[in-house]
Design a protein around this motif. Structure first.
Motif, PDB file in Angstrom:
ATOM      1  N   PHE A 360       0.829  -1.206   0.000  1.00 10.35           N
ATOM      2  CA  PHE A 360       0.000   0.000   0.000  1.00 10.35           C
ATOM      3  C   PHE A 360       0.867   1.262   0.000  1.00 10.35           C
ATOM      4  CE2 PHE A 360      -1.902   3.333   2.714  1.00 10.35           C
ATOM      5  CZ  PHE A 360      -2.957   3.715   1.891  1.00 10.35           C
ATOM      6  N   LEU A 361       1.860   1.308   0.889  1.00 12.74           N
ATOM      7  CA  LEU A 361       2.730   2.486   0.962  1.00 12.74           C
ATOM      8  C   LEU A 361       3.550   2.654  -0.309  1.00 12.74           C
ATOM      9  CD1 LEU A 361       3.987   2.336   4.653  1.00 12.74           C
ATOM     10  CD2 LEU A 361       2.341   3.921   3.668  1.00 12.74           C
ATOM     11  N   HIS A 362       3.895   1.532  -0.934  1.00 12.89           N
ATOM     12  CA  HIS A 362       4.680   1.587  -2.173  1.00 12.89           C
ATOM     13  C   HIS A 362       3.932   2.361  -3.259  1.00 12.89           C
ATOM     14  CE1 HIS A 362       7.573   0.242  -5.184  1.00 12.89           C
ATOM     15  NE2 HIS A 362       6.565  -0.113  -5.960  1.00 12.89           N
ATOM     16  N   GLY A 363       2.620   2.315  -3.227  1.00 16.61           N
ATOM     17  CA  GLY A 363       1.827   2.976  -4.255  1.00 16.61           C
ATOM     18  C   GLY A 363       1.514   4.433  -3.973  1.00 16.61           C
ATOM     19  N   LEU A 364       1.898   4.942  -2.792  1.00 16.48           N
ATOM     20  CA  LEU A 364       1.599   6.337  -2.468  1.00 16.48           C
ATOM     21  C   LEU A 364       2.622   7.279  -3.091  1.00 16.48           C
ATOM     22  CD1 LEU A 364       0.611   6.099   1.313  1.00 16.48           C
ATOM     23  CD2 LEU A 364      -0.901   6.180  -0.674  1.00 16.48           C
ATOM     24  N   PRO A 365       2.185   8.403  -3.636  1.00 15.17           N
ATOM     25  CA  PRO A 365       3.117   9.366  -4.248  1.00 15.17           C
ATOM     26  C   PRO A 365       4.132   9.884  -3.236  1.00 15.17           C
ATOM     27  CG  PRO A 365       0.830   9.890  -4.799  1.00 15.17           C
ATOM     28  CD  PRO A 365       0.781   8.829  -3.753  1.00 15.17           C
ATOM     29  N   LEU A 366       5.380   9.899  -3.618  1.00 16.61           N
ATOM     30  CA  LEU A 366       6.489  10.492  -2.861  1.00 16.61           C
ATOM     31  C   LEU A 366       6.888   9.738  -1.596  1.00 16.61           C
ATOM     32  CD1 LEU A 366       5.488  14.276  -3.076  1.00 16.61           C
ATOM     33  CD2 LEU A 366       6.932  12.972  -4.647  1.00 16.61           C
ATOM     34  N   ILE A 367       6.113   8.701  -1.204  1.00 18.11           N
ATOM     35  CA  ILE A 367       6.402   8.037   0.070  1.00 18.11           C
ATOM     36  C   ILE A 367       7.778   7.379   0.057  1.00 18.11           C
ATOM     37  CG2 ILE A 367       5.370   5.788  -0.493  1.00 18.11           C
ATOM     38  CD1 ILE A 367       5.060   7.604   2.881  1.00 18.11           C
ATOM     39  N   ASN A 368       8.210   6.902  -1.115  1.00 14.67           N
ATOM     40  CA  ASN A 368       9.520   6.247  -1.196  1.00 14.67           C
ATOM     41  C   ASN A 368      10.655   7.230  -1.448  1.00 14.67           C
ATOM     42  OD1 ASN A 368       8.628   3.536  -0.818  1.00 14.67           O
ATOM     43  ND2 ASN A 368       7.752   3.593  -2.871  1.00 14.67           N
ATOM     44  N   LYS A 369      10.309   8.526  -1.455  1.00 17.93           N
ATOM     45  CA  LYS A 369      11.336   9.544  -1.658  1.00 17.93           C
ATOM     46  C   LYS A 369      11.605  10.339  -0.382  1.00 17.93           C
ATOM     47  CE  LYS A 369      10.400  10.012  -6.601  1.00 17.93           C
ATOM     48  NZ  LYS A 369      10.066  10.917  -7.727  1.00 17.93           N
ATOM     49  N   LEU A 370      11.188   9.779   0.748  1.00 18.22           N
ATOM     50  CA  LEU A 370      11.463  10.448   2.011  1.00 18.22           C
ATOM     51  C   LEU A 370      12.972  10.582   2.207  1.00 18.22           C
ATOM     52  CD1 LEU A 370       8.950   8.694   4.433  1.00 18.22           C
ATOM     53  CD2 LEU A 370       8.866  11.070   3.679  1.00 18.22           C
ATOM     54  N   PRO A 371      13.437  11.711   2.723  1.00 19.74           N
ATOM     55  CA  PRO A 371      14.878  11.859   2.957  1.00 19.74           C
ATOM     56  C   PRO A 371      15.348  10.931   4.075  1.00 19.74           C
ATOM     57  CG  PRO A 371      13.676  13.677   3.946  1.00 19.74           C
ATOM     58  CD  PRO A 371      12.677  12.888   3.137  1.00 19.74           C
ATOM     59  N   ILE A 372      16.553  10.468   3.966  1.00 23.91           N
ATOM     60  CA  ILE A 372      17.166   9.637   5.005  1.00 23.91           C
ATOM     61  C   ILE A 372      18.436  10.337   5.462  1.00 23.91           C
ATOM     62  CG2 ILE A 372      18.232   7.431   5.548  1.00 23.91           C
ATOM     63  CD1 ILE A 372      15.242   7.243   5.075  1.00 23.91           C
ATOM     64  N   PHE A 373      18.506  10.672   6.736  1.00 21.19           N
ATOM     65  CA  PHE A 373      19.686  11.352   7.266  1.00 21.19           C
ATOM     66  C   PHE A 373      20.586  10.321   7.934  1.00 21.19           C
ATOM     67  CE2 PHE A 373      16.281  14.487   7.159  1.00 21.19           C
ATOM     68  CZ  PHE A 373      16.878  15.465   6.363  1.00 21.19           C
ATOM     69  N   LYS A 374      21.801  10.262   7.473  1.00 17.91           N
ATOM     70  CA  LYS A 374      22.727   9.235   7.950  1.00 17.91           C
ATOM     71  C   LYS A 374      22.962   9.371   9.452  1.00 17.91           C
ATOM     72  CE  LYS A 374      25.152   8.513   3.598  1.00 17.91           C
ATOM     73  NZ  LYS A 374      26.462   8.521   2.896  1.00 17.91           N
ATOM     74  N   ASN A 375      22.882   8.233  10.107  1.00 17.31           N
ATOM     75  CA  ASN A 375      23.143   8.172  11.530  1.00 17.31           C
ATOM     76  C   ASN A 375      24.572   7.671  11.725  1.00 17.31           C
ATOM     77  OD1 ASN A 375      23.207   7.634  14.294  1.00 17.31           O
ATOM     78  ND2 ASN A 375      21.032   7.101  14.358  1.00 17.31           N
ATOM     79  N   LYS A 376      25.459   8.571  12.129  1.00 17.49           N
ATOM     80  CA  LYS A 376      26.877   8.199  12.261  1.00 17.49           C
ATOM     81  C   LYS A 376      27.095   7.076  13.250  1.00 17.49           C
ATOM     82  CE  LYS A 376      28.527  12.844  11.052  1.00 17.49           C
ATOM     83  NZ  LYS A 376      29.276  14.024  11.521  1.00 17.49           N
ATOM     84  N   LYS A 377      26.164   6.947  14.204  1.00 24.42           N
ATOM     85  CA  LYS A 377      26.305   5.905  15.226  1.00 24.42           C
ATOM     86  C   LYS A 377      26.178   4.523  14.617  1.00 24.42           C
ATOM     87  CE  LYS A 377      24.516   4.748  19.803  1.00 24.42           C
ATOM     88  NZ  LYS A 377      23.529   5.101  20.838  1.00 24.42           N
ATOM     89  N   PHE A 378      25.455   4.439  13.483  1.00 27.27           N
ATOM     90  CA  PHE A 378      25.227   3.145  12.848  1.00 27.27           C
ATOM     91  C   PHE A 378      25.754   3.193  11.428  1.00 27.27           C
ATOM     92  CE2 PHE A 378      21.869   3.557  16.044  1.00 27.27           C
ATOM     93  CZ  PHE A 378      22.128   2.439  16.793  1.00 27.27           C
ATOM     94  N   ASN A 379      27.065   3.347  11.299  1.00 31.65           N
ATOM     95  CA  ASN A 379      27.633   3.297   9.947  1.00 31.65           C
ATOM     96  C   ASN A 379      27.770   1.848   9.503  1.00 31.65           C
ATOM     97  OD1 ASN A 379      30.034   2.251  11.106  1.00 31.65           O
ATOM     98  ND2 ASN A 379      30.752   4.316  11.537  1.00 31.65           N
ATOM     99  N   ASN A 380      28.268   1.636   8.320  1.00 32.97           N
ATOM    100  CA  ASN A 380      28.303   0.290   7.753  1.00 32.97           C
ATOM    101  C   ASN A 380      29.087  -0.709   8.597  1.00 32.97           C
ATOM    102  OD1 ASN A 380      26.723   0.961   5.561  1.00 32.97           O
ATOM    103  ND2 ASN A 380      28.465   1.614   4.328  1.00 32.97           N
ATOM    104  N   SER A 381      30.062  -0.231   9.335  1.00 35.07           N
ATOM    105  CA  SER A 381      30.868  -1.151  10.136  1.00 35.07           C
ATOM    106  C   SER A 381      30.100  -1.681  11.346  1.00 35.07           C
ATOM    107  CB  SER A 381      32.129  -0.424  10.640  1.00 35.07           C
ATOM    108  OG  SER A 381      31.782   0.659  11.486  1.00 35.07           O
ATOM    109  N   ASN A 382      28.994  -0.997  11.701  1.00 34.50           N
ATOM    110  CA  ASN A 382      28.206  -1.445  12.836  1.00 34.50           C
ATOM    111  C   ASN A 382      27.119  -2.441  12.455  1.00 34.50           C
ATOM    112  OD1 ASN A 382      28.519   1.894  13.814  1.00 34.50           O
ATOM    113  ND2 ASN A 382      29.423   0.220  14.969  1.00 34.50           N
ATOM    114  N   LEU A 383      26.875  -2.614  11.157  1.00 32.44           N
ATOM    115  CA  LEU A 383      25.725  -3.409  10.716  1.00 32.44           C
ATOM    116  C   LEU A 383      26.075  -4.884  10.606  1.00 32.44           C
ATOM    117  CD1 LEU A 383      24.356  -0.972   8.016  1.00 32.44           C
ATOM    118  CD2 LEU A 383      23.609  -1.225  10.359  1.00 32.44           C
TER     119      LEU A 383
END
Length: 383
Positions: A360-383
């Motif tokens: 349902f959310l996939h079909g909503l306009p702009l919903i998949n274009k929400l900005p994502i602000f990088k969280n330095k606490k969880f960089n790739n080395s923490n995943l």
């Protein structure tokens, strides 16, 4: 006088509905901003909670691994702690709690917990195979359950009973539905059927839904699934050939779905129309974003919590025997999982009924274009 009372009732009912939706909207937006966009502590609890209260079951369905899951996740919550969790859920502004299993009517604390949730205005539904439906009808009505979902998979009682491995389960479920429908207060609870779409049922799904539409208020369909690490509705290896359509049957499956959507427009949606894609070309669904860790939590019978029943790497993020609901919802473990999923690095596909919210959310306009602000606490080395 009658008209005035009716009008007052309508206005009151409308207010309740609007209040519930307002709470849901605020919880949704709060979680999206804090967990999806910034990945910081949530101020409200999950929008949806699936409470897998027991994996015990009085049926032994061929497309289900509930009895195996019961060995891994035995019931571990006391009545006292279950009631405390219900209060925590209510205070956290959760919108909907769905009880599933296993057979939820075997869980001795079910109605005590539901009564607490209803004190906070939480919407409550549960899923049942129907064996104990008539026996518990009065408790269901008294507790204020909003929706009862009954699993019904075929027109034929013999076929349904064989799938469930319980003689007479089909007729008992139908009897329970009719009894509940006759004795409920107004239209509450809503009675909903859910049908597993499989190799056995897709050729006659239109006839099945037509039959069920005469018995229940709402009909639903979900595909048979496989590969769910921590979910109960997973085909065993020995039953795969009986329930999954052969690779060359995609066109026939799509034609059956098309016929159903033409007759029943409620099924004419992105989720339902892509069931054949899930079965035959799941890689095409990788673009569908997962919203689970931002909006949903699963409570297992032993008190452990996670957001995902499918991917084994998204394991338990805590246990409610020692953590509060909000401590689990804001745990470091779930934040690490959110960070990976918000960056679209999960690379997994699921298409259970719960996934319809993703669709349902996939079909909503702009919903998949929400900005994502990088969280330095969880960089790739923490995943």
């Amino acid at each position: 006088m009658f008209n005035k009372k009716a009008k007052l009732f309508q206005n009151s009912s409308s207010f309740v509905i609007d209040s519930s939706l307002l709470k849901a909207s605020v919880t949704f937006l709060s979680n999206i901003v804090r967990t999806k966009i910034f990945n910081i502590d949530a101020k409200r609890g999950p929008l949806f909670i699936s409470w897998l209260c027991t994996y015990r079951c009085n049926a032994n369905c061929r497309f289900c691994n509930t009895h195996e899951m019961n060995k891994r996740y035995p019931e571990g919550l006391s009545l006292k702690r279950a009631l405390e969790i219900a209060h925590e859920i209510g205070r956290a502004k959760t919108w909907v709690v769905g009880f599933t299993g296993g057979e939820v009517l075997l869980w001795p604390y079910l109605f005590d917990v539901i009564k607490v949730l209803k004190q906070y205005g939480v919407k409550v539904y549960f899923i049942t195979n129907g064996l104990l439906l008539k026996k518990n009808a009065e408790k269901i009505i008294e507790a204020g359950v909003d929706t009862v979902v009954v699993s019904l998979d075929d027109l034929s009682a013999a076929e349904h009973d064989d799938n469930r491995r319980v003689p007479g389960i089909y007729n008992l479920a139908i009897e329970g539905i009719k009894f509940l429908k006759t004795n409920r207060k107004g239209q509450k609870p809503i009675i909903k059927s859910t049908t597993v779409l499989s190799k056995k049922t897709y050729p006659k799904i239109e006839q099945i839904i037509s039959h069920l539409a005469e018995l229940v208020d709402v009909t639903a369909v979900q595909p048979v699934v496989t590969g769910y690490a921590n979910g109960p509705h997973d085909i065993s290896q020995t039953e795969k050939s009986s329930f999954l359509p052969e690779p060359g049957k995609k066109r026939l499956v799509e034609e059956a779905i098309l016929r159903l959507t033409r007759r029943y427009p409620a099924f004419n949606n992105f989720y339902f129309k892509n069931i054949s894609t899930y079965w035959f070309n799941p890689e095409k669904l990788l673009k569908i974003n997962c919203w689970s860790p931002f909006l949903r939590l699963l409570i297992m019978p032993d008190g452990s919590v996670s957001h995902c029943p499918v991917n084994p790497k998204y394991s338990t993020v805590g246990n409610l025997k020692s953590l509060s609901l909000m401590e689990a919802w804001n745990s470091q473990a779930i934040k690490r999982q959110r960070e990976e999923i918000r960056r679209h690095n999960n690379n997994c596909v699921c298409w259970s009924q719960d996934t319809s919210f993703n669709a349902f959310l996939h079909g909503l306009p702009l919903i998949n274009k929400l900005p994502i602000f990088k969280n330095k606490k969880f960089n790739n080395s923490n995943l």
